[in-house]
Design a protein around this motif. Structure first.
Motif, mmCIF file in Angstrom:
data_model
loop_
_atom_site.group_PDB
_atom_site.id
_atom_site.type_symbol
_atom_site.label_atom_id
_atom_site.label_comp_id
_atom_site.label_asym_id
_atom_site.label_seq_id
_atom_site.Cartn_x
_atom_site.Cartn_y
_atom_site.Cartn_z
ATOM 1 N N PRO A 175 0.763 -1.225 0.050
ATOM 2 C CA PRO A 175 -0.036 0.111 0.138
ATOM 3 C C PRO A 175 0.806 1.142 -0.136
ATOM 4 O O PRO A 175 0.784 2.257 0.923
ATOM 5 C CB PRO A 175 -1.045 -0.196 1.308
ATOM 6 C CG PRO A 175 0.211 -0.990 2.163
ATOM 7 C CD PRO A 175 0.829 -1.799 1.398
ATOM 8 N N SER A 176 1.773 1.419 -1.053
ATOM 9 C CA SER A 176 2.450 2.729 -1.272
ATOM 10 C C SER A 176 1.564 3.664 -1.966
ATOM 11 O O SER A 176 0.852 3.292 -2.526
ATOM 12 C CB SER A 176 3.812 2.365 -1.916
ATOM 13 O OG SER A 176 3.588 1.757 -3.297
ATOM 14 N N VAL A 177 2.253 4.870 -2.216
ATOM 15 C CA VAL A 177 1.616 6.028 -2.644
ATOM 16 C C VAL A 177 1.724 5.900 -4.185
ATOM 17 O O VAL A 177 0.882 6.545 -4.783
ATOM 18 C CB VAL A 177 2.222 7.432 -2.157
ATOM 19 C CG1 VAL A 177 2.007 7.633 -0.718
ATOM 20 C CG2 VAL A 177 3.742 7.502 -2.434
ATOM 21 N N LYS A 233 4.087 2.437 9.800
ATOM 22 C CA LYS A 233 3.037 3.220 10.051
ATOM 23 C C LYS A 233 2.756 4.253 8.871
ATOM 24 O O LYS A 233 1.749 4.590 8.756
ATOM 25 C CB LYS A 233 3.569 4.239 11.023
ATOM 26 C CG LYS A 233 2.469 5.135 11.533
ATOM 27 C CD LYS A 233 2.893 5.897 12.770
ATOM 28 C CE LYS A 233 2.983 5.401 13.813
ATOM 29 N NZ LYS A 233 3.373 6.138 15.230
ATOM 30 N N THR A 234 3.826 4.393 7.645
ATOM 31 C CA THR A 234 3.457 5.235 6.751
ATOM 32 C C THR A 234 2.455 4.275 5.688
ATOM 33 O O THR A 234 1.456 4.752 5.388
ATOM 34 C CB THR A 234 4.590 5.314 6.002
ATOM 35 O OG1 THR A 234 5.744 5.917 6.712
ATOM 36 C CG2 THR A 234 4.558 6.029 4.573
ATOM 37 N N ASP A 266 -5.271 6.671 6.352
ATOM 38 C CA ASP A 266 -5.175 7.938 6.769
ATOM 39 C C ASP A 266 -4.831 8.048 8.212
ATOM 40 O O ASP A 266 -4.765 9.264 8.787
ATOM 41 C CB ASP A 266 -6.330 8.799 6.289
ATOM 42 C CG ASP A 266 -6.430 8.878 4.734
ATOM 43 O OD1 ASP A 266 -5.534 8.821 3.884
ATOM 44 O OD2 ASP A 266 -7.590 8.932 4.319
ATOM 45 N N GLN A 267 -4.503 6.991 8.950
ATOM 46 C CA GLN A 267 -4.016 7.091 10.241
ATOM 47 C C GLN A 267 -3.332 5.762 10.601
ATOM 48 O O GLN A 267 -3.375 4.891 9.940
ATOM 49 C CB GLN A 267 -5.372 7.185 11.156
ATOM 50 C CG GLN A 267 -6.238 6.024 10.963
ATOM 51 C CD GLN A 267 -7.453 6.419 12.047
ATOM 52 O OE1 GLN A 267 -7.416 6.224 12.898
ATOM 53 N NE2 GLN A 267 -8.553 6.706 11.307
ATOM 54 N N GLY A 268 -2.580 5.864 11.741
ATOM 55 C CA GLY A 268 -1.871 4.762 12.252
ATOM 56 C C GLY A 268 -2.635 3.816 12.930
ATOM 57 O O GLY A 268 -3.643 3.739 13.038
ATOM 58 N N GLY A 269 -2.109 2.616 13.135
ATOM 59 C CA GLY A 269 -2.749 1.610 13.898
ATOM 60 C C GLY A 269 -2.666 0.155 13.153
ATOM 61 O O GLY A 269 -2.645 -0.797 13.731
ATOM 62 N N ALA A 270 -2.414 0.205 11.756
ATOM 63 C CA ALA A 270 -2.591 -1.038 11.251
ATOM 64 C C ALA A 270 -1.383 -1.779 11.349
ATOM 65 O O ALA A 270 -1.105 -3.086 11.241
ATOM 66 C CB ALA A 270 -2.953 -0.946 9.736
ATOM 67 N N GLU A 271 -0.188 -0.960 11.810
ATOM 68 C CA GLU A 271 1.225 -1.580 11.860
ATOM 69 C C GLU A 271 1.256 -2.540 13.010
ATOM 70 O O GLU A 271 2.246 -3.319 13.182
ATOM 71 C CB GLU A 271 2.229 -0.642 11.783
ATOM 72 C CG GLU A 271 2.574 0.214 12.836
ATOM 73 C CD GLU A 271 1.426 1.359 13.015
ATOM 74 O OE1 GLU A 271 1.435 1.989 14.181
ATOM 75 O OE2 GLU A 271 0.493 1.485 12.141
ATOM 76 N N SER A 272 0.442 -2.359 13.868
ATOM 77 C CA SER A 272 0.200 -3.082 15.282
ATOM 78 C C SER A 272 -0.689 -4.144 15.354
ATOM 79 O O SER A 272 -0.921 -4.542 16.264
ATOM 80 C CB SER A 272 0.432 -1.923 16.576
ATOM 81 O OG SER A 272 -1.091 -1.554 16.325
ATOM 82 N N LEU A 273 -1.141 -4.604 14.118
ATOM 83 C CA LEU A 273 -2.082 -5.506 14.360
ATOM 84 C C LEU A 273 -1.555 -6.839 14.407
ATOM 85 O O LEU A 273 -0.315 -7.101 14.293
ATOM 86 C CB LEU A 273 -3.187 -5.572 12.931
ATOM 87 C CG LEU A 273 -3.973 -4.198 12.777
ATOM 88 C CD1 LEU A 273 -4.498 -4.602 11.508
ATOM 89 C CD2 LEU A 273 -5.016 -4.341 13.914
#
Length: 922
Positions: free
Chosen positions: A746-748, A770-771, A778-785
């Motif tokens: 999921p990069s830009v 987190k990027t 549009d916010q963090g949190g998915a990296e800590s799943l």
């Protein structure tokens, strides 16, 4: 040799010619035959639009092959008799033959029989029309039973009701059949019983191992219904079994002897019964003088007289020996007589001399064709091994060896099952999925309170005062709701997430900054033992059952154990991201399987794009597919281009009907069909197809486009795909076309701002940084799943993602559901989806139309050039009609002709001028 030429007498010559009455009869039969053929042609080529007695068409062409007269005749017959008009021509031919056929001088006409046949024919047609009117649907604008059936039922139904009328008409039909044909129903029952007895006896003998050839029966048609393979056969019975003209006198002389023998018990199906005179019953049906047939022996006359059952063991050796029976063509002195009933040793039987000239006339017991014992044994051996032909066995073994060499018969390979039984249920059932079961034990209340006190203590270590006010355990994580002390900022807690994870000895801690409807924050900690959420548990939930949208998809359970259901129609598109092993592909399969549980092919169609050729290829062959699973990225671009063209076409249709979305369009089409006034296609123009009138609008299904690896598509095709997806994401919602895009990166440069702005529904599994989480959510949190189905779901219109643990569906479950749909029907693929045959409506802004010199020419290009230069006409409709191709392909070929200078560009009236000279003549 002398030849004498004699002239026939005058009386003989006169006899060879027809007299005056016979001439009139034969001419009359020819006229009846002509009328019957003309009527049948008129009936078979009937067209309801032709001018006729019940239809007025002033300026229409007559389509009936028999002309205007045939149209009137067919309409009148259908109006009077309904579908019973078709048997009228054969009945007329049969009646003409009966009444007008040439009879001998001594054959009088029986007017009683003629009257009975006319009455029977009338009853047959009357009752048949009534039954047709009661049981068959109307065709065209006629009643299935015509006026005759309607009038009859209108009189009978008030008196007998439906069941009583049906019974009366059935028995009336049976009476009319007997009057017309003269065939007795008792004869029919006797014949059916005889055939049934023959079949049962043959089956019993086959099961007992008593083959017909071993019983001495010539063929299966003359086999005895009560033969016992262990008893000797009497000569008189054998003659009764195969009666012939020379034997009639001898059979009549032996009638008394045969009747005495008939008192012995007859073995049938293993049971003994006494044969009496009632077993030999003659045909009871009386026939007319002109329909009389030679009397055939009934079933009882073919019965064999068998000795008593207690002699079975003594007579058994006789069966294996060869017994020669004396017939009028045999020398009775060459074979021992068996009329005395004495047992003859097998050696004597084999040593009986046979004259060479009489070899083929022998009638032997167990060897009817006159072959030797060795030849008969060889035939029996070859017949027994017929299925084990050495040549066929060699071929089968070679094929098996090839499959083994190629590894095609390995038990772990996936094989197609073409003969699956068709399910009776309209949709797959829950028994195709694995039942839900507990895979882990939940924490006790004491353990949760202990963890809550530990969280408060660790926050106190970091100078943060908070109190746990709520604990919500889920299948994977447990949420602790914290009430912060006054003046404590949420950002301070968010910055301590990694420190808290280290202090609490867990893999990751996620801080939920805002809980809708509550003044608390959430701290989500992973459970010590995670529990699996099974697909059957979510599919069987009340939320999914109560969702009426055919494109409803399940995701999994939230932390409270409630099923999370979303509607793609409201999404309206979904963006899925997650690294390898996060559960992204399983999540896509869960959504597809849930739609297969909810929608039929008439409601939802799929276009699946799978660059890896692994995840979505299992769905190949289900009837929901519009095209084969796309694995080539260039074909994927064509598929998206087709979707754009289909979207534009649907918008034009909805605009013509005055509706705002696909649901309103389908409701309007359904209402028009219910009112028996279907809506013609407003976009159809003469020349678009070979039809003479516009086709009727039908229900349009939803189209779900699933892309498993979106980054590969962007990398191969690039900018064009981004613009196509942007157009679909912006406009395709009302047209019923929805996108599900999944990617591992999921990069830009993959999920661009243009795509994100038009796809509000996001689903994030575990990502690397987190990027990436900010790119997808549009916010963090998915990296800590936590992976393995743990996700954050952000529905349309919400800025706060929901923590969901995705449902798990195994490969075996997917195969079972897919095979269930494969057994219901086959897909109807559209070749133009991947071939790029969707016309100019799907062109991107600024993209040139097809037909340029850089494009590959159509296969029919040379033939079209020859046709256009010879006919000097370059219209699209002319090319379409001449080569029987679709309008889009014909238009593309004409554009190629324009690019190569064969025809000019269209003028102000749309016509093209042929520029190229005509081809030289041979």
């Amino acid at each position: 040799m002398e030849f004498s030429l004699r002239r026939e007498p005058k009386a003989a010559r006169a006899k060879a010619r027809l007299d005056g009455v016979q001439r009139l009869k034969e001419c009359g039969f020819i006229l009846v035959l002509a009328a019957a053929v003309f009527t049948m042609v008129a009936l078979l080529s009937f067209n309801p639009a032709d001018p006729s007695w019940s239809q007025t068409a002033w300026h229409g062409d007559v389509h009936n092959a028999a002309g205007a007269m045939g149209a009137w005749l067919a309409d009148s017959l259908f109006f009077s008799f309904g579908i019973l008009a078709y048997p009228l021509p054969p009945a007329a031919i049969l009646g003409g033959w009966v009444f007008l056929r040439r009879r001998s001088d001594d054959e009088p006409i029986n007017y009683t029989i003629i009257g009975a046949r006319i009455l029977g024919l009338f009853i047959l047609f009357l009752t048949s029309c009534s039954l047709a009117d009661l049981n068959f649907d109307d065709f065209w604008h006629f009643s299935s039973g015509g006026v005759m059936g309607d009038v009859t039922n209108s009189l009978a139904l008030p008196l007998f009701n439906v069941l009583g009328t049906t019974l009366v008409m059935l028995f009336g039909w049976a009476a009319g059949f007997t009057l017309f044909t003269g065939i007795s129903w008792l004869t029919i029952v006797d014949n059916l019983g005889a055939m049934t007895l023959k079949g049962v006896t043959w089956a019993v003998n086959r099961i007992r191992g008593d083959a017909p050839t071993e019983l001495g029966v010539p063929d299966t048609d003359t086999q005895s219904t009560a033969a016992n393979a262990s008893e000797p056969m009497e000569l008189s019975d054998l003659r009764r079994l195969t009666p012939s003209a020379p034997e009639k006198a001898e059979n009549s002389a032996n009638d008394e002897q045969a009747q005495n023998k008939a008192a012995s018990p007859i073995i049938f199906g293993g049971q003994a019964r006494s044969a009496t005179d009632s077993d030999v019953a003659d045909d009871q049906g009386a026939t007319d003088s002109d329909d009389a047939q030679p009397e055939e022996p009934s079933l009882g006359q073919w019965h064999l007289a068998i000795e008593h059952e207690e002699e079975h063991e003594e007579a058994a050796p006789v069966l294996s020996s060869r017994v020669e029976v004396d017939t009028p063509h045999l020398d009775t002195g060459t074979a021992p007589s068996i009329e005395t009933g004495e047992e003859t040793p097998s050696d004597d039987l084999h040593s009986a001399p046979i004259a060479p000239s009489q070899h083929h006339a022998d009638t032997t017991y167990g060897n009817q064709d006159g072959l030797s014992e060795l030849e008969r044994a060889e035939q029996a051996s070859s017949g027994a091994d017929e299925d084990d032909d050495p040549f066929q066995e060699t071929i089968r073994q070679a094929q098996k060896n090839q499959q083994q060499a190629a590894g095609l018969d390995h038990p772990f390979l996936v094989k197609d099952e073409p003969d699956l039984p068709t399910p009776k249920e309209p949709f797959p059932t829950l028994d195709l999925l694995d039942p839900a079961r507990h895979t882990a034990e939940q924490a006790t209340r004491e353990e949760l309170e202990k963890i809550a006190r530990l969280v408060e203590a660790r926050l106190e270590d970091f100078k943060v005062q908070a109190r746990v006010v709520g604990v919500y355990p889920g299948p994977v994580i447990t949420r602790f709701e914290l009430d912060l002390a006054p003046g404590v900022k949420v950002s301070r807690i968010s910055g301590l997430s990694k420190d808290l994870a280290r202090a609490l000895s867990t893999t990751a801690v996620r801080v939920v900054e805002v809980i809708p409807g509550k003044p608390y924050i959430g701290l989500e900690l992973p459970n010590e033992h995670r529990e699996t959420v099974f697909m059957s548990e979510v599919i069987g939930s009340e939320r999914f059952k109560n969702s009426h949208s055919p494109i409803s998809v399940v995701l999994g359970n939230d932390i409270a154990g409630e099923a999370i259901i979303t509607d793609l129609g409201k999404a309206p598109h979904m963006l899925v991201a997650g690294t390898t092993g996060s559960g992204k592909s399983v999540g896509v399969n869960v959504m597809l399987v849930s739609m297969l549980y909810k929608a039929s092919p008439e409601d939802v169609r799929f276009i699946m794009i799978d660059p890896k050729m692994l995840e979505l290829s299992v769905y190949e062959g289900i009837p929901h597919l519009l095209t084969e699973v796309v694995t080539d990225m260039k074909d994927a671009g064509n598929a998206l281009r087709w979707c754009v063209g289909e979207m534009e076409r649907r918008y034009k249709l909805m605009s013509a009907l005055g509706v705002r979305n696909l649901k309103g369009f389908n409701e309007k089409v359904k209402a028009a069909e219910a009112a028996n006034n279907p809506i013609p296609d407003p976009l159809w123009k003469p020349g678009d197809s070979m039809d003479e009138s516009a086709p009727k609008l039908e229900k349009l299904p939803y189209i779900v486009v699933v892309v498993d690896e979106f980054s590969d598509l962007m990398m191969v095709v690039g900018k064009k795909v981004e613009e196509l997806i942007a157009r679909l994401a912006q406009k395709a919602r009302a047209a019923g076309i929805h996108l599900v895009l999944a990617t591992q990166r999921p990069s830009v440069d993959v999920i661009t701002g243009l795509i994100k702005a038009n796809i509000p529904t996001r689903m994030a599994f575990t990502v690397s940084t987190k990027t990436d989480s900010r790119t997808i959510l549009d916010q963090g949190g998915a990296e800590s799943l936590l992976g393995m189905g743990d996700m954050l779901f952000m529905p349309n219109g919400s800025n706060h993602p929901i923590r969901v643990h995705g449902a798990f569906v195994s490969d075996e479950e997917v195969h079972r559901v897919v095979n269930n749909w494969k057994a219901r029907g086959k897909p109807q693929y559209l070749d133009e989806i991947t071939k790029g045959e969707q016309g100019s409506d799907s062109l991107l802004p600024g993209e040139a139309p097809s037909g340029g010199e850089g494009e590959e020419l159509d296969q029919l290009f040379d033939q079209v050039v020859e046709f256009v230069t010879e006919s000097r006409r370059g219209s699209v409709s002319g090319v379409q009609r001449r080569f029987k191709i679709g309008y889009n392909r014909a238009a593309r070929i004409v554009e190629q002709l324009e690019a190569h200078g064969v025809v000019s560009s269209p003028g102000h009236n749309g016509n093209r001028e042929v520029i190229a000279p005509p081809p030289p003549k041979d």
